[in-house]
Enzyme design. Structure first.
Site, PDB file in Angstrom:
ATOM      1  CE1 TYR A  77       4.252  50.163  26.338  1.00  0.00           C
ATOM      2  CE2 TYR A  77       4.317  47.746  26.201  1.00  0.00           C
ATOM      3  CZ  TYR A  77       4.901  48.952  26.639  1.00  0.00           C
ATOM      4  OH  TYR A  77       5.799  49.002  27.431  1.00  0.00           O
TER       5      TYR A  77
ATOM      6  CG  ASP B  57      10.260  41.599  27.507  1.00  0.00           C
ATOM      7  OD1 ASP B  57       9.311  42.429  27.389  1.00  0.00           O
ATOM      8  OD2 ASP B  57      10.401  40.505  28.323  1.00  0.00           O
TER       9      ASP B  57
END
Ligand code: NAD
Ligand code: TYD
Length: 347
Positions: free
Chosen positions: A158, A134
């Site tokens: 990331y 998410d």
């Protein structure tokens, strides 16, 4: 032979991947499982102890290593993988490390994903399940829940590398007709999580009466999913997900970091004075909140565990597995901990 009777699980020696292999062994023991894992600092063959799996040590970004893994499933080059599904967990996963050094994240998460997609296409793999997060949505305002069609707005290396890998998967479905499905789960907790992440780090520190380094005001909010719920959802997506679709996997448990720490300290019987506010993470996303309507309506999946019970069980697991914790914390991790927290904890 049934569909997906052989699974090639990348990153299967890590936190979620190893829990997934345990869940597969319990739910569908007839399935054959091959794990491809580089055994980085975050991977641990011990997480798979006692399971009937073949572990191939290798890098998903190296076509030869990926070829060896396919060979272990019984398929060489040029087709023959019609019953095989790839479940792609392998990644560099820690936001703080990506801020320190982004290139390993591009190597594994971006290049590695493309190497796997190419190999899956060449061999005619039946389905490719891409495990995303998410975090690709970036920070979400209070009161808003992100559906799958929202724009991706990653804010750290990331999450940017995970968003990039999703685009490559999507491109492979459109350009090459690969049957791929993408999942975006919220923050996980449970057994075998590497202690650089919030929950195991704080359980480990509190158990030893060490300070708990909370970034900034501690009011960032995450949605927490027990890892077994995540794994159940991945199995549902593997077996019944729509080709080409993306599914959020929410835990429906929204907590600020301080709320999580208060809960952990209460379970451990430790004082709140252990909480130590430290310098914030740069670009720290304030809130994540994936909307779970699609996976619920299409696949009938909702999380089955409650935060309080599952988190208490998680605390007990780390208390019962201090040897495991000690082993994975040795070596490189000690240097990381000192480098990352040393100065922060002095102020
Ligand atoms: P982890 O860091 O615990 O494990 C990653 C595994 O991948 C390790 O076993 C490591 O050795 C392996 N790996 C790393 N680089 C590799 C490479 N180049 N080749 C082969 N193997 C390699 O990660 P995790 O928390 O289990 O996350 C698994 C997946 O789930 C990731 O794709 C992550 O983005 C996603 N995800 C994680 C969370 C979470 O809260 N942890 C939430 C949502 C999604
Ligand atoms: P983390 O477990 O790293 O997951 P992510 O950043 O992928 O969500 O962190 C969860 C939350 O906890 C996040 O808001 C950052 C915060 N955090 C701290 O406050 N202190 C820490 O030492 C760590 C590792 C995380």
């Amino acid at each position: 032979m049934s569909e997906f009777d052989t699974l090639l699980v990348t990153g299967g020696a890590g936190f979620i991947g190893s829990n997934f292999v345990h869940v597969v062994a319990e739910r569908t023991p007839a399935r054959r499982v091959v794990v491809l894992d580089k055994l980085t600092y975050a991977g641990n063959a011990e997480n798979l102890a006692g399971l009937d799996v073949e572990l191939v040590r290798g890098d998903i970004a190296d076509p030869e290593d990926v070829g060896r893994a396919f060979q272990a499933t019984g398929t060489g080059g040029g087709g023959g993988a019609e019953n095989i599904a790839v479940i792609h967990f392998a990644a560099e996963t820690h936001v703080d490390r990506s801020i320190e050094s982004a290139l390993p994240f591009l190597h594994t998460n971006v290049v590695g994903t493309q190497v796997l997609l190419d190999a899956a296409r060449e061999r005619g793999v039946r389905r490719f399940v891409h495990i995303s997060t998410d975090e690709v949505y970036g920070p979400i305002p209070d009161g808003v829940f992100t559906p799958e069609d929202d724009l991706l707005n990653p804010t750290n290396p990331y999450s940017a590398s995970k968003a990039a890998s999703e685009h490559l998967v999507h491109a492979a479905t459109i350009t090459h007709g690969i049957d791929a499905v993408i999942t975006r789960c919220s923050n996980n907790y449970g057994p075998y999580q590497f202690p650089e992440k919030l929950i195991p780090l704080m359980i480990a520190n509190a158990s030893e009466d060490k300070p708990l380094p909370v970034y900034g005001d501690g009011l960032c909010e995450r949605d927490w999913t027990h890892v077994r719920d995540h794994c159940d959802a991945v199995l549902a997506v593997l077996e019944r997900g729509r080709a080409g679709a993306t599914y959020n996997i929410p835990g429906n448990t929204h907590k600020t970091n301080l709320e999580v720490l208060h809960f952990l300290l209460d379970v451990l019987g430790k004082p709140r004075s252990l909480i130590h506010h430290v310098k914030d993470r740069p670009g720290h996303d304030r809130r994540y909140a994936p909307d779970g309507a699609r996976i619920q309506s299409e696949l009938g999946w909702t999380p089955s565990r409650t935060f309080d019970d599952a988190m208490e069980e998680t605390v007990r697991w780390y208390q019962d597995n201090t040897d495991w914790l000690e082993r994975v914390r040795s070596g490189e991790y000690r240097n990381y901990y000192e480098r990352h927290y040393g100065e922060r904890l002095k102020t």
